[in-house]
Write an enzyme that holds these catalytic residues in place. Structure first.
Site, PDB file in Angstrom:
ATOM      1  N   CYS B  89    -125.215 -37.662  -3.805  1.00  0.00           N
ATOM      2  CA  CYS B  89    -125.885 -38.331  -4.924  1.00  0.00           C
ATOM      3  C   CYS B  89    -125.825 -39.854  -4.773  1.00  0.00           C
ATOM      4  O   CYS B  89    -126.436 -40.397  -3.868  1.00  0.00           O
ATOM      5  CB  CYS B  89    -125.295 -37.852  -6.254  1.00  0.00           C
ATOM      6  SG  CYS B  89    -126.360 -38.224  -7.662  1.00  0.00           S
ATOM      7  N   HIS B 187    -126.550 -32.291  -5.650  1.00  0.00           N
ATOM      8  CA  HIS B 187    -125.123 -31.972  -5.655  1.00  0.00           C
ATOM      9  C   HIS B 187    -124.898 -30.602  -5.014  1.00  0.00           C
ATOM     10  O   HIS B 187    -125.061 -29.584  -5.692  1.00  0.00           O
ATOM     11  CB  HIS B 187    -124.592 -31.960  -7.086  1.00  0.00           C
ATOM     12  CG  HIS B 187    -124.509 -33.317  -7.686  1.00  0.00           C
ATOM     13  ND1 HIS B 187    -123.399 -34.120  -7.567  1.00  0.00           N
ATOM     14  CD2 HIS B 187    -125.407 -34.040  -8.382  1.00  0.00           C
ATOM     15  CE1 HIS B 187    -123.621 -35.273  -8.171  1.00  0.00           C
ATOM     16  NE2 HIS B 187    -124.832 -35.251  -8.676  1.00  0.00           N
ATOM     17  N   GLU B 189    -122.195 -29.175  -4.396  1.00  0.00           N
ATOM     18  CA  GLU B 189    -121.075 -28.521  -5.090  1.00  0.00           C
ATOM     19  C   GLU B 189    -121.497 -27.903  -6.416  1.00  0.00           C
ATOM     20  O   GLU B 189    -120.735 -27.138  -7.000  1.00  0.00           O
ATOM     21  CB  GLU B 189    -119.931 -29.530  -5.287  1.00  0.00           C
ATOM     22  CG  GLU B 189    -120.125 -30.556  -6.394  1.00  0.00           C
ATOM     23  CD  GLU B 189    -121.050 -31.725  -6.032  1.00  0.00           C
ATOM     24  OE1 GLU B 189    -121.651 -31.701  -4.941  1.00  0.00           O
ATOM     25  OE2 GLU B 189    -121.182 -32.647  -6.851  1.00  0.00           O
TER      26      GLU B 189
END
Lengths: 255, 210
Positions: B89, B187, B189
């Site tokens: 990001c 993202h 994750e």
């Protein structure tokens, strides 16, 4: 192109999942981390955890709940309920929230939005608005903001408040119709259209979901995401099932 | 990730760029069997097998933090040398020369590119799942849906990098890759099984470099 988001909401009190009509008659039903993981498996695009604890003792478990949910979850997590200031927001973000929702505190002290957005970014800063018709018999009179879980009507215009909040740093609006919440009568599409048309940040529609047609009309009214609690909580449907029905209607979803 | 279990867990140094989102990055790495550690130490960042540069928030504040921790040079050298590095990001944006978000602030400058705001024709910030389309096959990036949370982005890929495209008010750079360096505007994750698989491929490549 972005897809629409289907967001199950977990109402949590004292570290346990509950759900009731307008927060009254709460029923205890489960562990938030287990529930959140199950919703991810069922195709949820994001999870909202709303802490409805009435006491500081109950709320002290909030960060621990967030940590436990985060460890299991590989989709975004938004946390709200009782956030008073940037320090509270920081505690929740540090515990594993990706976004933090502010409601009553922002109405009482709008600068809190700027403080959270400046420290953590607008994309972390969600303004939760609970809106109710000023006069249920005269929709043209518009909506006013209600706070303290509906206990106090502020007289403040919901659309003007949304605009102001975005100027102050809110990066998303979680919009709950207080008239529809818990009724399963469908989202308040007119409210959604009014807010989504007034601001340029994403709007999550909440309050009243029951059928795929309700979701579809909320999305067509301008919502970027739709939130629901009971329909998922009682196993009536799953996010994946709703997405299949929305996709059949030409709505872009993540499948 | 079964191969990783045969050796010691890969220690991944996560650069402390602020509070927000670090917990999600750490949890994502742990779920894949890696051992994340937080660092602000230039020597650690210079020598670590694998480094993650996360970050959400403002470009100016992110660079200020990197400068205060004296991480600018070591991060530049790591990425330029192709050592296993994952930027997420704001992390991707910090690799660029500058950003419209913080005029006058110099970025790491590893990527010859300028970060610009999304046009006002779409909702900003971009919050949600968007389709990622790799522009070539055989890299770390595969086609799928990723979770984005950003107001600024690169509108074209710098030369010499593999890239993936997404659309939000026109095409933009969803991710860049070169060897063991992966920079994601989204993202990974927070991108479900698809994101976890991407993280796993990057970790495997970083593990190979050990």
């Amino acid at each position: 192109m972005l897809t629409v988001r289907i967001i199950p909401c977990l109402d949590v009190r004292d570290g346990r999942v509950v759900k009731g009509v307008r927060f009254q008659g709460l029923r205890d039903a489960g562990d938030p981390a287990t529930q959140a993981a199950a919703y991810e498996q069922q195709g949820a695009d994001e999870i909202v955890v709303l802490d409805v604890s009435a006491t500081p003792e109950g709320r002290a478990t909030q960060a621990d709940t967030v940590r436990r949910v985060r460890a299991q979850l590989s989709i975004p997590l938004t946390v709200g309920g009782g956030v008073r200031n940037a320090e509270n927001a920081g505690t929740l973000l540090e515990a594993g929230a990706d976004k933090v929702g502010v409601n009553t505190a922002a109405v009482e002290q709008p600068a809190v939005l700027t403080q959270i957005a400046t420290r953590f970014g607008a994309q972390c800063t969600v303004l939760a608005i609970d809106a109710a018709y000023r006069d249920p018999h005269d929709p043209a009179a518009g909506w006013e903001v209600v706070v303290l879980s509906g206990k106090r009507r502020t007289g403040r215009d919901a659309v003007a408040w949304a605009r102001e909040a975005v100027e102050r740093g809110a990066g998303e609006i979680l919009l709950t119709s207080w008239d529809r919440d818990g009724t399963r009568a469908g989202y308040d599409d007119a409210l959604i259209a009014a807010i989504a048309g007034a601001v340029n940040v994403p709007v999550i529609a909440s309050g009243g979901a029951d059928t795929p047609a309700h979701l579809l009309s909320a999305l067509r009214a301008g919502a970027d995401a739709v939130l629901a609690a009971s329909i998922f909580h009682y196993g009536d449907t799953t996010p994946a099932q709703l997405k299949r029905e929305l996709a059949a209607q030409g709505i872009r979803v993540r499948q | 990730m079964s191969l990783m279990a045969l050796t010691a867990p890969l220690v991944v140094q996560v650069v402390r760029t602020g509070v927000a989102n670090i917990a999600s990055v750490l949890a994502g790495l742990r779920r894949l069997g890696a051992e994340p550690a937080l660092t602000e130490d230039p020597q650690t960042v210079a020598t670590a097998t694998a480094v993650v540069l996360p970050g959400v928030g403002a470009f100016g504040a992110g660079m200020e933090r990197l400068r205060a921790s004296e991480l600018v040079t070591v991060l530049r050298e790591r990425v330029a040398a192709g050592r296993p590095t994952l930027a997420v990001c704001l992390g991707l944006q910090l690799l660029c020369e500058r950003s419209e978000e913080s005029p006058g602030v110099e970025g790491l400058g590893v990527l010859p590119a300028i970060v610009r705001r999304f046009p006002a024709t779409v909702r900003v910030p971009q919050l949600g799942w968007n389709e990622v389309l790799p522009q070539a096959e055989g890299g770390l990036l595969e086609r799928g849906f990723a979770y984005f949370a950003n107001s600024y982005r690169l509108d074209s890929a710098p030369e010499g990098w593999g890239w993936a495209r997404s659309e939000h008010g026109g095409p933009f750079v969803a991710a860049l890759e070169r060897g063991a360096v992966l920079a994601c505007q989204f993202h990974p994750e927070l991108s479900g099984p698809w994101g976890a698989a991407l993280l796993g491929r990057w970790l495997a490549r970083a593990g190979d470099a050990r």
